[in-house]
Write a protein that holds these residues in place. Structure first.
Motif, short mmCIF file in Angstrom:
data_model
loop_
_atom_site.label_atom_id
_atom_site.label_comp_id
_atom_site.label_asym_id
_atom_site.label_seq_id
_atom_site.Cartn_x
_atom_site.Cartn_y
_atom_site.Cartn_z
N ARG A 1 0.69 -1.30 0.02
CA ARG A 1 -0.01 -0.12 -0.23
C ARG A 1 0.91 1.16 -0.02
O ARG A 1 1.11 1.84 1.10
N PRO A 2 1.42 1.75 -1.08
CA PRO A 2 2.33 2.93 -1.34
C PRO A 2 1.85 4.14 -0.84
O PRO A 2 2.58 4.88 -0.74
N GLN A 3 0.31 4.22 -0.83
CA GLN A 3 -0.10 5.56 -0.75
C GLN A 3 -0.28 5.86 0.76
O GLN A 3 -0.61 6.89 1.17
N LEU A 4 0.18 5.01 1.73
CA LEU A 4 0.07 5.26 3.07
C LEU A 4 1.20 6.25 3.71
O LEU A 4 2.21 6.11 3.08
N SER A 5 0.45 7.01 4.51
CA SER A 5 1.43 8.10 5.21
C SER A 5 1.86 7.89 6.53
O SER A 5 2.77 8.58 7.19
N THR A 6 0.86 7.04 7.37
CA THR A 6 1.14 6.67 8.70
C THR A 6 1.02 5.42 9.10
O THR A 6 -0.16 4.65 8.56
N LEU A 7 1.77 4.83 9.70
CA LEU A 7 1.79 3.66 10.44
C LEU A 7 1.57 3.67 11.98
O LEU A 7 2.25 4.20 12.63
N ALA B 1 3.84 5.81 14.65
CA ALA B 1 3.40 6.16 15.66
C ALA B 1 3.14 4.88 16.62
O ALA B 1 2.99 3.89 16.00
N LEU B 2 3.05 5.21 18.01
CA LEU B 2 2.96 3.94 18.76
C LEU B 2 1.82 4.41 19.67
O LEU B 2 1.24 5.58 20.09
N ALA B 3 1.05 3.23 19.84
CA ALA B 3 -0.31 3.31 20.64
C ALA B 3 -0.33 2.20 21.82
O ALA B 3 0.05 1.17 21.45
N GLU B 4 -0.91 2.55 22.97
CA GLU B 4 -1.17 1.60 23.90
C GLU B 4 0.15 0.96 24.41
O GLU B 4 0.03 -0.29 24.50
N ALA C 1 7.90 11.84 20.63
CA ALA C 1 6.98 12.65 21.38
C ALA C 1 5.95 13.24 20.13
O ALA C 1 6.30 13.56 19.19
N GLY C 2 4.79 13.39 20.74
CA GLY C 2 3.79 13.56 19.72
C GLY C 2 3.07 12.43 18.91
O GLY C 2 2.15 12.78 18.31
N ARG C 3 3.80 11.26 18.92
CA ARG C 3 3.63 10.26 18.04
C ARG C 3 3.51 9.04 19.05
O ARG C 3 3.41 7.78 18.70
N HIS C 4 2.96 9.37 20.09
CA HIS C 4 2.83 8.21 21.14
C HIS C 4 1.50 8.39 22.07
O HIS C 4 1.32 9.38 22.77
#
Length: 556
Positions: free
Chosen positions: A473-479, A512-515, A534-537
């Motif tokens: 999926r080359p159109q992705l901008s965020t993981l 980014a990281l979650a949970e 920072a800002g992506r957690h």
């Protein structure tokens, strides 16, 4: 004034005395034929089974907390001892007896050390399917080993090929009288278990022993039947035979495995007995108690012991409430040693073999294999492999292979973690696998959940999976990596996350990281990655969703 007394004695009730007395007598009646029989399974003189019974009955009551637990010789322990000792010395030799004593001492010392260090968790390396396969195959070996004494032959061997070879080589010399006596004992014991009330069925082995002794003496069969032979009169004496260090070193690994297996069995019995009484089992206390029991058995000429399920259940059912029941059983064993040695010398080996077969046969089963096959095929493979190797190579090789297969299966599964793309259930704050639920996703954003802790064994696979998903999926901008199931990180995983962040950044993709859980966050903070993210957690997946979701008036 009673503060110095043990807790159980301070709260002892007079109403418990009849139950303790009955339980003590019943267990003693069970333990006499079992102790004699299991000593022969171990390749030791019959009296060694009684020597191994007396000290544990006295000691466990002082240290153990499960008052209905009956510690003594068991079939599985006897087979383990025979398999270990027969490689090092000839059964019946002085060196063999000394090795049996030291096997009990070493396994007891290891159990005491494990208990003192609170290392009871080591038994978790024996998975349920492996332990079930080991128990079932060992029980089958024990039953097959009784073919020789039932036929009046001298068998031997610790694995199926040797046992069958001994029977096939000597079947032409089988003793018809021994076969007849053994068959009658088998019929009586099996029939008593099925047809008689439980109270009477418990006395069936004792009656078989008495009738066997009477038959030999009255019919003059002492020269026509293999019998137990001379049993020394008197209580066991404290002794410590000397052995060369080389032989002791050979016993170390078998003693460790025996300690673990005996502890698993004893702890399982204690937990089973504790449930109906609403009691709490202290694993480390059980380790210490079982270790001291093995030390006592070894110092008085016995061999390794453990908690017996059948005896313990009988003990509880008969009314055991305190250590007094075990001490009464010990008194019964002592009386037999003091006054019944001459009578026991006329006991036919075929009767003891029948006693072993009837006692051990129920342990042969494949229910655990069926359950493992339905739950996890790797556990089923571990069962089959352990069962086959125990039969073909012996108990030591089988249990080592089973443990290695279990650990290997765990490593294989953890090295290939499940990773799922998740989306939001419409109208909720819940996120689920997009292949299992009807969900909605964000354009240009991939939410990927990692369902395993990250460590050196799976870091590369996680990295490659992420790169493969991005390539598709080359159109992705965020993981967004959802780490709700990640409980641990090691240095390799931290390096992988850092490399992944740099690599994705060069491609114009934000990671980014979650949970992230607290312990995992601590590792990331120490490695300096929390500042990087920072800002992506994000505390939750929903928070990350709302952060990257387009404005309400956004249109593609």
């Amino acid at each position: 004034m009673t503060a110095w007394l043990p807790g159980w004695l301070r709260h002892y009730r007079r109403a418990w005395l009849p139950g303790d007395a009955v339980a003590g007598v019943v267990v003693a009646l069970l333990l006499v034929p079992q102790g004699l029989a299991y000593a022969l399974v171990a390749g030791l003189p019959a009296e060694a089974g009684l020597y191994a019974s007396l000290p544990p009955l006295l000691l466990y009551g002082l240290i153990g907390k499960s008052h209905a637990q009956s510690v003594g010789p068991m079939a599985l322990t006897s087979l383990l001892a025979a398999a270990t000792l027969s490689r090092l010395a000839a059964p019946g030799s002085t060196e063999y007896l000394a090795l049996a004593v030291w096997l009990a001492l070493l396994s007891g010392a290891m159990l005491v050390a494990l208990g003192a260090a609170r290392l009871g968790f080591l038994v978790d390396f024996l998975s349920t399917p492996v332990l079930a396969a080991f128990t079932s195959a060992s029980a089958l070996l024990i039953v097959l080993a009784q073919l020789a004494p039932l036929l009046g032959l001298h068998g031997g061997g610790a694995a199926l090929p040797a046992l069958l070879a001994a029977v096939l080589d000597g079947w032409q010399r089988f003793n018809p009288l021994a076969l007849g006596v053994g068959a009658l004992a088998l019929l009586w014991l099996a029939g008593a278990r099925r047809l008689l009330p439980p109270a009477l069925a418990r006395a069936a082995p004792v009656l078989a022993v008495l009738l066997g002794i009477v038959a030999v003496r009255e019919a003059g069969w002492a020269t026509r039947l293999p019998v137990v032979g001379a049993v020394p009169a008197g209580l066991p004496a404290l002794s410590l035979p000397l052995l060369p260090w080389e032989l002791l070193a050979e016993l170390m690994l078998p003693a460790f495995f025996m300690a673990l297996i005996n502890y698993v069995q004893s702890l399982s019995v204690a937990q089973l007995l504790a449930e109906p009484r609403h009691e709490r089992v202290e694993p480390d206390r059980e380790l210490l108690a079982l270790g001291v029991c093995n030390l006592g058995a070894g110092l008085f000429g016995g061999f390794p012991v453990t908690g017996g399920l059948s005896r313990s259940l009988v003990n509880a059912a008969a009314g055991a409430h305190s250590p007094l029941a075990s001490w009464i059983s010990a008194g019964g064993i002592a009386l037999v040693l003091l006054f019944a040695g001459a009578a026991l010398s006329s006991l036919p080996l075929a009767v003891l073999a029948a006693t072993i077969v009837v006692a051990v046969y129920p342990s042969i089963g494949f229910g655990a294999l069926r359950q493992a096959w339905r739950a996890d095929r790797a556990d089923a493979v571990a069962f089959v492999l352990t069962f086959a190797l125990v039969l073909l190579l012996g108990v030591e090789s089988g249990i080592v292979a089973g443990v290695l297969v279990s650990l290997g299966a765990w490593l294989w599964r953890s090295s290939r973690p499940h990773m799922a793309e998740v989306g939001r259930l419409p109208g909720t704050q819940h996120y689920r696998n997009v292949t299992r639920f009807a969900t909605e996703t964000l354009p240009g954003v991939l939410f990927l959940r990692v369902d395993e802790s990250l460590y050196f064994g799976n870091a590369r696979l996680v990295r490659d999976t992420v790169l493969d998903r991005l390539a598709e999926r080359p159109q992705l901008s965020t993981l967004v990596l959802i780490m709700s199931a990640v409980n641990r990180l090691d240095a390799s995983a931290v390096a992988m996350l850092q490399w992944l962040d740099d690599s994705l950044a060069r491609r114009g993709v934000t990671l980014a990281l979650a949970e992230v859980k607290g312990p995992v966050g601590t590792v990331l903070a120490r490695a300096g990655l929390l500042k990087r993210f920072a800002g992506r957690h994000f505390l939750s997946t929903d928070q990350a969703w709302r952060h990257y979701a387009p404005p309400p008036d956004f249109h593609i």
